[in-house]
Design an enzyme around this catalytic site. Structure first.
Site, PDB file in Angstrom:
ATOM      1  NE  ARG A  27      -3.561   0.119   2.460  1.00 29.09           N
ATOM      2  CZ  ARG A  27      -4.738   0.155   1.866  1.00 29.09           C
ATOM      3  NH1 ARG A  27      -5.199  -0.923   1.289  1.00 29.09           N
ATOM      4  NH2 ARG A  27      -5.447   1.251   1.849  1.00 29.09           N
ATOM      5  CD1 TRP A  75       2.694   5.274  -2.892  1.00 33.76           C
ATOM      6  CD2 TRP A  75       1.252   6.968  -2.846  1.00 33.76           C
ATOM      7  NE1 TRP A  75       2.574   5.757  -4.174  1.00 33.76           N
ATOM      8  CE2 TRP A  75       1.695   6.799  -4.178  1.00 33.76           C
ATOM      9  CE3 TRP A  75       0.341   7.985  -2.581  1.00 33.76           C
ATOM     10  CZ2 TRP A  75       1.245   7.594  -5.230  1.00 33.76           C
ATOM     11  CZ3 TRP A  75      -0.096   8.784  -3.624  1.00 33.76           C
ATOM     12  CH2 TRP A  75       0.364   8.581  -4.938  1.00 33.76           C
ATOM     13  N   GLY A 102      -4.935   8.766   3.795  1.00 34.27           N
ATOM     14  CA  GLY A 102      -5.933   9.635   3.160  1.00 34.27           C
ATOM     15  C   GLY A 102      -5.361  11.032   2.994  1.00 34.27           C
ATOM     16  CD  GLU A 481      -3.563  -4.721 -17.806  1.00 28.45           C
ATOM     17  OE1 GLU A 481      -3.904  -3.525 -17.810  1.00 28.45           O
ATOM     18  OE2 GLU A 481      -3.139  -5.296 -16.784  1.00 28.45           O
ATOM     19  CE  LYS A 485      -0.095  -5.015 -15.349  1.00 25.86           C
ATOM     20  NZ  LYS A 485      -1.293  -4.923 -14.617  1.00 25.86           N
ATOM     21  CE  LYS A 603      -3.130  -5.070  -5.815  1.00 27.83           C
ATOM     22  NZ  LYS A 603      -2.852  -5.438  -7.209  1.00 27.83           N
TER      23      LYS A 603
HETATM   24  C1  F6R Z   1      -2.000  -1.719 -12.742  1.00 31.94           C
HETATM   25  C2  F6R Z   1      -2.876  -1.527 -11.612  1.00 31.94           C
HETATM   26  C3  F6R Z   1      -3.651  -0.271 -11.543  1.00 31.94           C
HETATM   27  C4  F6R Z   1      -5.071  -0.558 -11.018  1.00 31.94           C
HETATM   28  C5  F6R Z   1      -5.805   0.766 -10.793  1.00 31.94           C
HETATM   29  C6  F6R Z   1      -7.230   0.531 -10.322  1.00 31.94           C
HETATM   30  O1  F6R Z   1      -1.352  -2.946 -12.672  1.00 31.94           O
HETATM   31  O2  F6R Z   1      -2.964  -2.359 -10.747  1.00 31.94           O
HETATM   32  O3  F6R Z   1      -3.696   0.378 -12.761  1.00 31.94           O
HETATM   33  O4  F6R Z   1      -5.734  -1.356 -11.937  1.00 31.94           O
HETATM   34  O5  F6R Z   1      -5.122   1.526  -9.836  1.00 31.94           O
HETATM   35  O6  F6R Z   1      -7.235  -0.131  -9.099  1.00 31.94           O
HETATM   36  P1  F6R Z   1      -8.522  -0.877  -8.591  1.00 31.94           P
HETATM   37  O7  F6R Z   1      -8.807  -1.992  -9.524  1.00 31.94           O
HETATM   38  O8  F6R Z   1      -8.163  -1.348  -7.220  1.00 31.94           O
HETATM   39  O9  F6R Z   1      -9.641   0.121  -8.591  1.00 31.94           O
END
Ligand code: F6R
Length: 608
Positions: A27, A75, A102, A481, A485, A603
């Site tokens: 995170r 972060w 936050g 995608e 990646k 994440k």
């Molecule tokens: C890329 C990645 C991010 C998430 C994006 C949305 O590998 O993980 O681009 O897809 O931050 O996150 P979620 O799906 O948690 O809303």
């Protein structure tokens, strides 16, 4: 975005907190810190850099005695990653400590007011405001001080708070940032996410917005921001702690890529009933499904890319127009939502701030929202009108793989269901789609088994500066995608282009040796994509093609070919993504990158 852990109970707190933070490092990993009550005062240790620095400093927490404490992995938003900006933050006397996930949006006016009252600030963070504001309101009653602060601050927060005057209590509060509370016979816990405390308890409480929790070693109370006591039901977590461990794999990302066959099975199987698709969670009758006039898909990052694929599949199969928006754009563009529209938000974490805001915007306009969500009990899951869970289990690597694959198949199922109730596919075609869907897990497994081949190829591109991904139709969606990646984990610049669009400018960047990854799985577009391959080859590109088994014609144009097993046109993204994920992983590995925790990322993106 930042991880929080807190513990109060009969055991030494610091090792438990550090252990929990290690599970939350995905995170944020700019700095880490812990505060514990050591019997006479609050003792704080913090350090810039990875959690390992703090673990070393405190010998895994051993040097910090005490039975209650809070910890944080950061972060950075306000202020650079440094010891000073690391959490916990305290008041001047060090008698109140706070960890925060936050953003406090009104921190500047609050800071000015506090400065006028003589408060001095040592960090650049918004969080320090909270420590000083708590100090200002604290008159001997911690709950009163906490709720007064919550009434004053705007923005998002998950908080862990301790008061030296009340060493037997810990406080937690949340608004728009995730926070759970756990309990076992030894004590109580707070955490940003379940894996942090799963080793100790499966009994958790999901905190709602603007709730406060008071934790004691043997008691737990919840309050509203107006100090009214609330009763809350606990939830028993039924997934295994092993799911959040590496299980012998070098990286979480590799493990999660290997979990994709299971993830796909777990997401599709419960919804296949004999020869039909039943998505009970939709809570929509066939009649209601037939009445949908337009679908708006809103998401961020890879989840957005799953939405782009879904656009092709839903429009192709169910003939419903689909608009796909990046959530941060949707919320501010005053989108036109007309009667008969359905909104779908896609999110692995269920906490992405922009996606959550898009959901709220749609609901405020009177539209029902379906959430395609992975994390059970997350904010999006709780606020959406209906939730279709992707059963991918905990995803720890920052770069998503298995959750993305689960999102894809969830969207295929929706498209199939809609096409069926609208009478656009006959029994035979539906049966054949279903059989292709069922084959995906084994086919993904076959592709994963080719990892050495992809690794060998990836090793040649360790020094690449720019890589281009091209494709048409759904192949364009998967190029987006594949490119994301690669760049997020290997830091190699790449771009994804609709294959036919490259010649409208970007082709000028192709020079001798530039790698172009061309995805070509749509039979009716083979010839068109081959023309685009030829165009880049003529400018010196080296082309890796990802195409269907049997498309031998491509070998004349491309330099290197990866073949995919046979499936229908709509599901090819689920197969094409596998070599692209492996390619990104092995390029990153060869470049010595921290695959699971790429720089500057986190994440769960709970800030705008
Ligand atoms: C890329 C990645 C991010 C998430 C994006 C949305 O590998 O993980 O681009 O897809 O931050 O996150 P979620 O799906 O948690 O809303």
């Amino acid at each position: 975005m930042c991880g929080i852990v807190g513990y109060i109970g009969n055991r030494q707190a610091a090792p438990i907190i550090l252990d929990g933070l290690a599970k939350l490092e995905y995170r944020g990993y700019d700095s880490a810190g812990v505060a514990v009550f050591d019997g006479s005062k609050i003792h704080t240790e913090k350090a810039a850099g990875r959690l390992a620095v703090l673990e070393h400093l405190t010998r895994g927490g051993e040097t910090m005695p005490g039975f209650s404490g809070i910890g944080h992995t950061r972060w950075a938003t306000h202020g650079a990653p440094s010891d000073l900006n690391a959490h916990p933050h305290t008041n001047k006397q060090g008698t109140i400590a706070v960890v925060h996930n936050g953003i406090i949006e009104n921190y500047i006016p609050l800071k000015k007011k506090l400065e006028k009252k003589g408060y001095e600030f040592v960090s650049e963070t918004d969080t320090e405001i909270l420590a000083k504001l708590l100090d200002y309101y604290y008159k001997g009653n911690p709950l009163e001080a906490v709720t007064k602060v919550l009434h004053r601050v705007e923005g998002s927060y998950a908080l862990g708070i301790m008061f030296a005057d009340f060493p037997g209590e810990l406080y937690a509060a949340r608004k728009d940032s995730p926070l759970i509370v756990g309990r076992n016979d030894d004590g109580c816990f707070i955490a940003s996410d379940v894996p942090a405390i799963l080793k100790y308890t499966r009994t958790v409480y999901y905190m709602d917005n603007q709730e406060v929790a008071c934790l004691k070693a043997d008691d737990l109370q919840f309050y509203s921001v107006d100090e009214e006591e609330l009763s809350k039901e606990s939830v028993t977590i039924d997934w295994d702690a092993d799911a959040a461990e590496k299980a012998g794999y070098e990286h979480f990302m590799l493990k999660e890529m290997y979990e994709q066959p299971k993830t796909i099975t777990d997401t599709i199987s419960p919804r296949i009933h004999e020869n039909d698709i039943v998505i009970e969670e939709l809570n929509m009758s066939d009649e209601e499904l037939r009445e949908i006039r337009k679908i708006h898909i809103v998401a961020c990052g890879s989840a957005y890319h799953a939405g782009v694929t879904a656009k092709y599949v839903i429009e192709g199969l169910a003939r419903i127009p689909v608009e796909v928006d990046v959530a941060s754009e949707f919320r501010y563009r005053n989108p036109i939502l007309e009667q008969g529209a359905m909104v779908i938000v896609i999110s692995q974490s269920g906490e992405t701030a922009d996606t959550l805001a898009a959901l709220r915007e749609s609901k405020a306009r009177g539209f029902k929202v379906l959430g395609i969500v992975n994390v059970v009990g997350s904010s999006i899951a709780r606020e959406a009108d209906s939730v279709m869970y992707t059963w991918a289990g905990p995803e720890i690597a920052v770069a998503t793989t298995k959750a993305y694959s689960a999102q894809l198949v969830a969207m295929y199922m929706l498209a199939m269901k809609m096409a069926k109730v609208r009478g656009l596919v006959d029994e035979k075609t539906f049966g054949s789609l279903l059989s292709d869907l069922r084959c995906l897990p084994d086919q993904v497994e076959m592709l994963l088994a080719q990892k050495e081949k992809i690794q060998h190829f990836a090793n040649r591109y360790v020094g690449a500066k720019d890589i281009f991904f091209i494709g048409r139709g759904v192949d364009h969606a998967i190029s987006l995608e594949g490119s994301l990646k690669l760049k997020e984990i290997s830091y190699v610049h790449s771009e994804a282009y609709a294959a036919g669009e490259l010649k409208h400018g970007t082709i000028s960047l192709i020079e001798d040796g530039t790698l172009v990854v061309a995805v070509s799985t749509q039979e009716d577009l083979f010839a068109k994509t081959i023309s685009n391959i030829v165009e880049v080859k003529a400018r010196g590109a080296f082309v890796m093609a990802v195409t269907n088994e049997g498309n031998k014609a491509i070998e004349k144009a491309a330099d290197y070919v990866v073949y995919l097993p046979e499936t229908c046109n709509w599901f090819t993204n689920s197969l094409a993504i596998i070599p692209l994920q492996l390619f990104a992983y092995y390029v990153a590995l060869a470049r010595g990158c921290d695959v699971d925790k790429p720089r500057n990322l986190a994440k769960s993106v709970t800030v705008e």
